[in-house]
Design a protein around this motif. Structure first.
Motif, short mmCIF file in Angstrom:
data_model
loop_
_atom_site.label_atom_id
_atom_site.label_comp_id
_atom_site.label_asym_id
_atom_site.label_seq_id
_atom_site.Cartn_x
_atom_site.Cartn_y
_atom_site.Cartn_z
N TYR A 558 1.13 -1.49 -0.38
CA TYR A 558 -0.21 -0.07 -0.08
C TYR A 558 0.76 0.97 0.42
CZ TYR A 558 1.08 0.10 5.07
OH TYR A 558 1.29 -0.06 6.37
N ASP A 559 0.58 2.17 -0.24
CA ASP A 559 0.80 3.36 -0.86
C ASP A 559 0.98 4.38 0.44
OD1 ASP A 559 2.29 5.31 -2.01
OD2 ASP A 559 2.26 4.93 -3.94
N PHE A 560 1.78 5.26 0.89
CA PHE A 560 1.33 6.35 1.60
C PHE A 560 0.62 7.59 1.22
CE2 PHE A 560 2.36 3.77 5.50
CZ PHE A 560 1.53 3.92 6.03
N LYS A 561 0.88 7.28 0.47
CA LYS A 561 0.44 8.92 -0.57
C LYS A 561 -0.33 8.11 -1.30
CE LYS A 561 4.60 8.22 -2.97
NZ LYS A 561 5.92 8.54 -4.42
N GLN A 562 -0.74 7.54 -1.71
CA GLN A 562 -2.27 7.20 -1.99
C GLN A 562 -3.74 7.63 -0.77
OE1 GLN A 562 -2.62 7.20 -5.59
NE2 GLN A 562 -0.25 7.08 -5.07
N ILE A 563 -3.24 7.65 0.15
CA ILE A 563 -3.78 7.98 1.69
C ILE A 563 -3.86 8.95 1.48
CG2 ILE A 563 -4.26 7.17 3.71
CD1 ILE A 563 -3.06 4.81 3.96
N ARG A 564 -5.11 9.96 1.71
CA ARG A 564 -5.66 11.70 2.50
C ARG A 564 -5.43 11.61 3.35
NH1 ARG A 564 -10.19 14.28 3.12
NH2 ARG A 564 -11.30 11.98 2.36
N VAL A 565 -4.27 12.40 3.74
CA VAL A 565 -4.92 13.03 4.97
C VAL A 565 -5.21 14.06 5.75
CG1 VAL A 565 -3.42 13.41 7.49
CG2 VAL A 565 -2.54 11.27 5.24
N GLN A 566 -6.47 14.39 6.09
CA GLN A 566 -7.01 15.37 7.08
C GLN A 566 -6.66 16.32 7.86
OE1 GLN A 566 -10.95 15.65 5.79
NE2 GLN A 566 -11.46 17.22 6.57
N ARG A 567 -6.12 17.11 8.22
CA ARG A 567 -5.39 16.75 9.36
C ARG A 567 -6.52 18.44 10.61
NH1 ARG A 567 -1.50 16.16 6.19
NH2 ARG A 567 0.27 15.19 7.25
N GLU A 568 -7.37 17.74 11.42
CA GLU A 568 -7.66 19.36 12.19
C GLU A 568 -7.63 19.62 13.72
OE1 GLU A 568 -11.81 17.78 12.46
OE2 GLU A 568 -12.35 17.55 9.61
N TYR A 569 -6.49 20.80 13.93
CA TYR A 569 -6.25 20.36 14.75
C TYR A 569 -6.23 21.61 15.41
CZ TYR A 569 -2.32 17.30 12.76
OH TYR A 569 -2.04 15.74 12.34
N SER A 609 -8.60 7.11 3.35
CA SER A 609 -8.24 8.85 3.94
C SER A 609 -8.20 7.89 5.34
CB SER A 609 -9.60 9.16 3.82
OG SER A 609 -10.78 8.94 4.19
N PHE A 610 -7.13 9.30 6.43
CA PHE A 610 -7.43 9.37 7.45
C PHE A 610 -7.82 11.00 8.15
CE2 PHE A 610 -3.54 6.14 7.46
CZ PHE A 610 -4.15 5.35 8.34
N THR A 611 -7.97 10.78 9.34
CA THR A 611 -8.61 12.34 9.95
C THR A 611 -8.10 12.63 10.76
OG1 THR A 611 -10.75 12.42 8.86
CG2 THR A 611 -10.58 13.75 10.27
N LEU A 612 -7.03 13.70 10.98
CA LEU A 612 -6.12 13.27 12.48
C LEU A 612 -6.50 14.58 12.99
CD1 LEU A 612 -2.68 13.02 10.80
CD2 LEU A 612 -4.85 10.97 11.92
N ARG A 613 -7.13 14.40 14.50
CA ARG A 613 -8.12 15.63 14.99
C ARG A 613 -7.08 15.98 16.61
NH1 ARG A 613 -12.51 12.87 13.84
NH2 ARG A 613 -13.97 13.70 11.83
N VAL A 614 -7.29 16.95 16.92
CA VAL A 614 -6.43 17.58 17.82
C VAL A 614 -6.49 17.95 18.97
CG1 VAL A 614 -4.95 17.84 19.97
CG2 VAL A 614 -4.17 16.57 17.76
N ILE A 615 -7.94 18.45 19.84
CA ILE A 615 -8.81 18.33 20.17
C ILE A 615 -8.75 19.13 21.78
CG2 ILE A 615 -11.49 18.78 20.83
CD1 ILE A 615 -11.34 16.80 18.46
N ASP A 616 -9.03 20.38 22.38
CA ASP A 616 -9.08 20.86 23.87
C ASP A 616 -10.49 20.32 24.39
OD1 ASP A 616 -9.18 22.44 25.96
OD2 ASP A 616 -7.59 23.78 24.89
#
Length: 696
Positions: A558-569, A609-616
């Motif tokens: 699997y190619d990490f460049k083909q995985i969409r990463v959405q960041r919500e920090y 796809s990955f969605t990465l979140r960092v929340i207070d």
């Protein structure tokens, strides 16, 4: 006085009444002492004054009763020789009856009247002449001390105060002598005054108890003798007594001339001449300071006992162990002392049914084995049916024939301690399991950089078995002769062994076969009870991380460049105290698992796809890692963090990745870890970390 015989008869009558009153007082004191002894039997004090010596005539035992008899504390004589033990009885250091056991001497034996030999015991009577013992008659029993081989290793002497018995014998020999001896040896202070309050008679105790000078006071005024120590309210009482009134004072303080305060019980009775006129006063005084102290101590002991977690039981050696004493604080277990003492509830019924046979068996073993005390741990049932663990320290009471009369048990609730021990054992087993199955190399070193412990992860990472690694220098094992790398390892070791932690660094170590291994290395000192004993080193294989950095996984295609990463920090989130390398391990494991899951189901309509979140989140920082994979059903979700549970084919997963990640978040960082998922809707791993760091 008109009748020359009136005074002796009156004195005899009042002395006899005082003797009766004294017996009553002694009975009361005996009752109080009995109650006090019930609480103090835990120290297993011998009832008779007893001491023992070894073959070198050194004191090896001086019990509490002996201290009370002689006024000499055990600490003053224990270990001493040269006949030091004779001083309290004879006023000098010389051989006495106990020495006849080790060495017979006719001259010593001749000093004791009616010396008898009963088997290997010697029995005699003697009289002391020391100020402290005040001419007491003593019955002495002496016997040998033997070891297990029946060899004599010393001697033991037991004493019995027979003063009053001897006095009673002398009474039969003459009434006149009876009065003097009885009054002179009574534990009461006795004096007789005329109407002018001049002394006609007094005994020695009157002088000692009131602190008067040891001179002749016959014919002297009682007021002159007492001087300033006479309390103001005594003179009006004397006047009332001279008018025919008997006055009794139960307890009052009296300050002696030397400043010491004593508690007195006083009786003042008018004596009369043959014509019926009041001729003066007979005084009876008793120093009850010891009694008052005993009452105070008893109340204090009862108060301490009733307000402590320690419950006292006294049970009989009968079926089911009925009780004849229970401290009131048995209410800690929901029972009343009255219900237990009444026999409605026996001690055996308090013991948990699963422990009852074991406890009974152990009690029989201790009892028949001659033990004086023993300790047990078992469960009891409270009145409400709750199970509690207790620690029971029991003393066995026996009579003179060795028959068991009672068991006295001191019981304390140790449920919380037991639960803590069980939790510690559970955690230790869990940690040992994690250590054994952890993918990281965890290595323990001594203070010379030699391997003490080498876990399976270390064997996997570097290729050496524990047998090959233990005892070897870590620098020699993982550097393949690279001098510069060896120097770095030794510098890090010196830093750590001095008590400073080495923070995680990315570096290279070498496999047994010479292959370079990319690792994150960290070190920490091992401190036990404040003493630095060694170092623990951890190496984390970051080969997978290296591959992730190149965005390509050669094993799963699997190619990490083909995985969409959405960041919500959340920009308001600041730094969080943590162990960066361990959190990196957690995040990489979740991302790797998600990438593998999405590789099998992704298509053009459902791109990975990955969605990465960092929340207070108030006191927490919440991290969410969400993927678009196939998700999980409820059965798998509930077990996803269990050690060794995996959904991968045999040979492709150990089932430890997420369990180790869960342990790192919850135990190492004091956080929480959960997953939100459902079939065909992806998975979202939710991590909460405390902003303040892990609490102690």
């Amino acid at each position: 006085m008109n009748d020359t015989y009136g005074l002796p008869l009156i004195l005899a009558a009042w002395l006899w009444k005082s003797h009766v009153n004294q017996c009553r007082l002694e009975k009361r004191l005996a009752d109080l002492r009995h109650q006090n002894q019930r609480l103090s039997r835990m120290v297993a004090s011998l009832p008779e004054p007893t001491f023992a010596i070894d073959n070198q005539s050194r004191v090896i035992l001086w019990n509490a009763a002996m201290e009370r008899l002689t006024g000499v504390p055990a600490t003053a004589v224990l270990g001493k020789g040269d006949y030091e033990y004779a001083v309290p009885f004879h006023g000098e250091q010389r051989p006495i009856m106990v020495d006849l056991v080790n060495h017979w001497d006719d001259d010593i034996a001749a000093r004791y009247s009616n010396l008898l030999r009963q088997d290997d015991l010697l029995v005699a009577e003697t009289m002391t002449h020391t100020p402290h013992l005040d001419e007491r008659y003593l019955r002495i029993v002496v016997g040998p001390l033997r070891d297990e081989s029946e060899r004599i290793i010393g001697a033991i002497e037991s004493l019995q105060d027979i003063t009053y018995r001897r006095i009673s014998l002398k009474v039969l020999e003459g009434r006149e002598e009876l009065l003097r001896i009885l009054v002179g040896h009574m534990p009461l202070a006795v004096a007789m005054c005329d109407r002018q309050m001049k002394y006609l008679y007094y005994n020695q105790r009157w002088i000692s108890d009131l602190g008067l000078p040891d001179t002749d006071h016959i014919g002297r005024s009682h007021y002159d003798a007492m001087g300033s120590t006479l309390p103001d309210h005594w003179k009006p009482q004397h006047a009332r007594c001279l008018n025919g009134e008997t006055i009794e004072s139960q307890a009052e303080p009296f300050t002696r001339a030397d400043g010491r305060v004593e508690w007195l019980k006083r009786i003042m009775h008018p004596w009369r001449t043959s014509d019926g006129e009041v001729g003066g006063i007979i005084f009876l005084k008793e120093v009850i300071t010891t009694l008052k102290k005993a009452e105070t101590d008893l109340r204090l002991m009862e108060h301490v006992l009733q307000n402590s977690p320690v419950v006292l039981f006294r049970w009989l050696p009968a079926e089911n162990w009925p009780m004849d004493y229970v401290s009131e604080n048995v209410s800690l277990f929901g029972y009343s002392a009255e219900a237990l003492i009444s026999g409605e509830i026996t001690y055996a019924t308090l013991v948990h049914p699963d422990d009852r046979s074991r406890v009974a068996r152990e009690v029989r073993q201790y009892a028949t084995g001659g033990a004086h005390h023993f300790q047990q741990e078992y469960r009891i049932l409270t009145q409400s049916g709750e199970t509690r663990w207790v620690d029971d320290r029991t003393v066995i009471e026996r009579d003179q024939e060795g028959r068991i009369t009672h068991f006295i048990g001191v019981v304390i609730d140790i449920t919380e301690r037991k639960q803590a021990q069980q939790e510690i054992a559970r955690r230790q087993m869990f940690l040992e399991s994690l250590l054994h199955h952890a993918p990281d190399a965890i290595i323990t070193l001594d203070d010379r950089n030699r391997v003490v412990d080498w876990n399976p992860g270390a064997q996997t990472l570097f290729g050496y078995t524990p047998a090959e690694a233990i005892g070897q220098s870590l620098a020699d094992l993982v550097t393949q002769g690279d001098d510069e790398l060896q120097s770095v390892i030794m510098q890090n070791f010196q830093t750590t062994i001095s008590g400073t932690r080495v923070e995680p660094i990315e570096t290279v170590r070498y496999h047994k076969n010479g292959r370079a291994v990319d690792v994150i290395a960290a070190g920490s000192p091992i401190i036990v009870d404040g003493v630095l004993t060694g170092v623990v080193v951890m190496y984390t294989d970051i080969t997978a991380l290296k591959l992730a950095r190149t965005d390509y996984d050669m094993k799963r295609d699997y190619d990490f460049k083909q995985i969409r990463v959405q960041r919500e920090y959340d920009p308001a989130v600041g730094p969080v105290p943590c162990e960066a390398s361990k959190l990196q391990q957690v995040f990489l494991n979740i991302l790797k698992n998600g990438a593998e899951a999405m590789a099998g189901v992704a298509d053009e309509e459902h791109p990975p796809s990955f969605t990465l979140r960092v929340i207070d989140d108030g006191p927490w920082v919440r991290v969410e890692i969400e993927n678009s994979g196939p998700g999980m059903n409820e059965t798998i979700r509930r077990r996803i963090f269990e050690p060794f549970f995996t959904t991968k084919p045999v040979g492709e997963g150990t089932g430890l990745g997420l369990s180790v990640s869960y342990f790192i978040i919850t135990e190492n960082h004091g956080g929480t870890m959960d997953v939100r998922t459902s079939p065909n809707k992806g998975s979202c791993f939710i991590i909460q970390l405390p902003k303040a760091g892990k609490l102690s």
